[in-house]
Scaffold this motif. Sequence first.
Motif, PDB file in Angstrom:
ATOM      1  N   ASN A 115     -89.786 -54.651  -6.688  1.00 46.96           N
ATOM      2  CA  ASN A 115     -90.963 -54.848  -5.841  1.00 46.96           C
ATOM      3  C   ASN A 115     -90.708 -56.038  -4.903  1.00 46.96           C
ATOM      4  O   ASN A 115     -91.248 -57.118  -5.090  1.00 46.96           O
ATOM      5  N   LEU A 116     -89.894 -55.829  -3.866  1.00 50.84           N
ATOM      6  CA  LEU A 116     -89.442 -56.923  -3.011  1.00 50.84           C
ATOM      7  C   LEU A 116     -90.440 -57.310  -1.926  1.00 50.84           C
ATOM      8  O   LEU A 116     -90.405 -58.430  -1.424  1.00 50.84           O
ATOM      9  N   LEU A 117     -91.319 -56.404  -1.542  1.00 48.94           N
ATOM     10  CA  LEU A 117     -92.182 -56.665  -0.398  1.00 48.94           C
ATOM     11  C   LEU A 117     -93.600 -57.059  -0.781  1.00 48.94           C
ATOM     12  O   LEU A 117     -94.486 -57.082   0.071  1.00 48.94           O
ATOM     13  N   TRP A 118     -93.849 -57.402  -2.031  1.00 54.87           N
ATOM     14  CA  TRP A 118     -95.201 -57.799  -2.425  1.00 54.87           C
ATOM     15  C   TRP A 118     -95.698 -59.040  -1.694  1.00 54.87           C
ATOM     16  O   TRP A 118     -96.891 -59.155  -1.444  1.00 54.87           O
ATOM     17  N   PRO A 119     -94.831 -59.985  -1.289  1.00 57.26           N
ATOM     18  CA  PRO A 119     -95.365 -61.154  -0.574  1.00 57.26           C
ATOM     19  C   PRO A 119     -96.017 -60.809   0.776  1.00 57.26           C
ATOM     20  O   PRO A 119     -96.865 -61.547   1.256  1.00 57.26           O
ATOM     21  N   ILE A 120     -95.635 -59.684   1.373  1.00 52.53           N
ATOM     22  CA  ILE A 120     -96.230 -59.331   2.661  1.00 52.53           C
ATOM     23  C   ILE A 120     -97.297 -58.246   2.511  1.00 52.53           C
ATOM     24  O   ILE A 120     -97.767 -57.699   3.502  1.00 52.53           O
ATOM     25  N   GLY A 121     -97.671 -57.923   1.280  1.00 51.14           N
ATOM     26  CA  GLY A 121     -98.776 -57.001   1.059  1.00 51.14           C
ATOM     27  C   GLY A 121     -98.399 -55.576   0.730  1.00 51.14           C
ATOM     28  O   GLY A 121     -99.275 -54.740   0.571  1.00 51.14           O
ATOM     29  N   TYR A 122     -97.117 -55.252   0.629  1.00 52.78           N
ATOM     30  CA  TYR A 122     -96.699 -53.899   0.252  1.00 52.78           C
ATOM     31  C   TYR A 122     -96.300 -53.937  -1.215  1.00 52.78           C
ATOM     32  O   TYR A 122     -95.186 -54.316  -1.564  1.00 52.78           O
ATOM     33  N   ASP A 123     -97.227 -53.547  -2.086  1.00 49.48           N
ATOM     34  CA  ASP A 123     -97.025 -53.650  -3.529  1.00 49.48           C
ATOM     35  C   ASP A 123     -96.796 -52.270  -4.122  1.00 49.48           C
ATOM     36  O   ASP A 123     -97.532 -51.325  -3.829  1.00 49.48           O
ATOM     37  N   LEU A 124     -95.789 -52.136  -4.962  1.00 50.14           N
ATOM     38  CA  LEU A 124     -95.483 -50.866  -5.618  1.00 50.14           C
ATOM     39  C   LEU A 124     -96.266 -50.669  -6.910  1.00 50.14           C
ATOM     40  O   LEU A 124     -96.226 -49.594  -7.492  1.00 50.14           O
ATOM     41  N   GLN A 125     -96.964 -51.684  -7.362  1.00 47.60           N
ATOM     42  CA  GLN A 125     -97.722 -51.604  -8.608  1.00 47.60           C
ATOM     43  C   GLN A 125     -98.762 -50.483  -8.502  1.00 47.60           C
ATOM     44  O   GLN A 125     -99.552 -50.435  -7.581  1.00 47.60           O
ATOM     45  N   GLY A 126     -98.736 -49.566  -9.450  1.00 49.21           N
ATOM     46  CA  GLY A 126     -99.702 -48.481  -9.484  1.00 49.21           C
ATOM     47  C   GLY A 126     -99.362 -47.302  -8.583  1.00 49.21           C
ATOM     48  O   GLY A 126    -100.107 -46.334  -8.532  1.00 49.21           O
ATOM     49  N   GLN A 127     -98.255 -47.356  -7.858  1.00 48.91           N
ATOM     50  CA  GLN A 127     -97.830 -46.261  -6.986  1.00 48.91           C
ATOM     51  C   GLN A 127     -96.836 -45.369  -7.722  1.00 48.91           C
ATOM     52  O   GLN A 127     -96.039 -45.851  -8.520  1.00 48.91           O
ATOM     53  N   ASN A 128     -96.872 -44.069  -7.434  1.00 48.70           N
ATOM     54  CA  ASN A 128     -95.986 -43.119  -8.104  1.00 48.70           C
ATOM     55  C   ASN A 128     -95.225 -42.283  -7.090  1.00 48.70           C
ATOM     56  O   ASN A 128     -95.735 -41.979  -6.014  1.00 48.70           O
ATOM     57  N   LEU A 129     -94.010 -41.897  -7.485  1.00 52.64           N
ATOM     58  CA  LEU A 129     -93.278 -40.850  -6.786  1.00 52.64           C
ATOM     59  C   LEU A 129     -93.678 -39.542  -7.460  1.00 52.64           C
ATOM     60  O   LEU A 129     -93.632 -39.433  -8.684  1.00 52.64           O
ATOM     61  N   TYR A 130     -94.079 -38.545  -6.678  1.00 48.39           N
ATOM     62  CA  TYR A 130     -94.609 -37.317  -7.252  1.00 48.39           C
ATOM     63  C   TYR A 130     -94.016 -36.117  -6.535  1.00 48.39           C
ATOM     64  O   TYR A 130     -93.918 -36.102  -5.307  1.00 48.39           O
ATOM     65  N   SER A 131     -93.636 -35.122  -7.319  1.00 49.38           N
ATOM     66  CA  SER A 131     -93.168 -33.866  -6.749  1.00 49.38           C
ATOM     67  C   SER A 131     -93.691 -32.721  -7.601  1.00 49.38           C
ATOM     68  O   SER A 131     -93.666 -32.796  -8.833  1.00 49.38           O
ATOM     69  N   GLU A 132     -94.133 -31.689  -6.931  1.00 50.73           N
ATOM     70  CA  GLU A 132     -94.653 -30.502  -7.613  1.00 50.73           C
ATOM     71  C   GLU A 132     -94.002 -29.276  -6.996  1.00 50.73           C
ATOM     72  O   GLU A 132     -93.963 -29.143  -5.775  1.00 50.73           O
ATOM     73  N   THR A 133     -93.491 -28.392  -7.856  1.00 59.72           N
ATOM     74  CA  THR A 133     -92.850 -27.170  -7.389  1.00 59.72           C
ATOM     75  C   THR A 133     -93.492 -25.971  -8.073  1.00 59.72           C
ATOM     76  O   THR A 133     -93.693 -25.997  -9.292  1.00 59.72           O
ATOM     77  N   ARG A 134     -93.796 -24.972  -7.286  1.00 56.98           N
ATOM     78  CA  ARG A 134     -94.370 -23.727  -7.823  1.00 56.98           C
ATOM     79  C   ARG A 134     -93.435 -22.577  -7.498  1.00 56.98           C
ATOM     80  O   ARG A 134     -92.900 -22.496  -6.399  1.00 56.98           O
ATOM     81  N   MET A 135     -93.272 -21.682  -8.475  1.00 51.99           N
ATOM     82  CA  MET A 135     -92.463 -20.498  -8.304  1.00 51.99           C
ATOM     83  C   MET A 135     -93.139 -19.325  -9.013  1.00 51.99           C
ATOM     84  O   MET A 135     -94.064 -19.518  -9.806  1.00 51.99           O
ATOM     85  N   ILE A 136     -92.637 -18.133  -8.780  1.00 52.56           N
ATOM     86  CA  ILE A 136     -93.149 -16.921  -9.398  1.00 52.56           C
ATOM     87  C   ILE A 136     -92.277 -16.576 -10.609  1.00 52.56           C
ATOM     88  O   ILE A 136     -91.059 -16.568 -10.506  1.00 52.56           O
ATOM     89  N   LYS A 137     -92.918 -16.306 -11.741  1.00 52.61           N
ATOM     90  CA  LYS A 137     -92.193 -15.971 -12.967  1.00 52.61           C
ATOM     91  C   LYS A 137     -91.513 -14.621 -12.812  1.00 52.61           C
ATOM     92  O   LYS A 137     -92.096 -13.682 -12.311  1.00 52.61           O
ATOM     93  N   GLU A 138     -90.282 -14.547 -13.246  1.00 58.96           N
ATOM     94  CA  GLU A 138     -89.511 -13.295 -13.176  1.00 58.96           C
ATOM     95  C   GLU A 138     -89.859 -12.384 -14.327  1.00 58.96           C
ATOM     96  O   GLU A 138     -90.233 -12.783 -15.387  1.00 58.96           O
TER      97      GLU A 138
END
Length: 138
Positions: A115-138
């Motif tokens: 979390n290098l940019l917290w001094p300038i107001g960009y805080d990673l605390q509580g933020q998530n990387l999220y990915s969702e994938t949908r496909m059709i079952k065979e």
Amino acid sequence: MIVKRVQHNSRQSERRGFLSMELALVLPIFGIVLFALLEFTLLFYARADVVEASRIGARLASLPGITQENVEQEVLKILPPQLGQGAVIQTEMGEHPGDVVMVAVSIPMKLASPNLLWPIGYDLQGQNLYSETRMIKE
């Protein structure tokens, strides 16, 4: 001649003063730009890992005879160890061919990057990387 040397030395010291003042003004901005470059590069690499893990998990979930545990194990195998320890994996397994399957992977950003940019107001605390994938079952 002595007078000229004194004037010449005062010009040099005045010029050195301007250079050190310019350095003092530019160096913090340059440091913030370098920290931002490092942090966002690490986040982009981690995001690529999260997207790839959800895609592979959804592809596996679309195959017949696969369980939710198989999908979660495969997703954790794809993720790097530092990201896998905080991963939250959600799956929706379709029951019949043609049903939609979904695999979502969420990882706290603080595991992916310092979390290098917290001094300038960009805080990673509580933020998530999220990915969702949908496909059709065979």
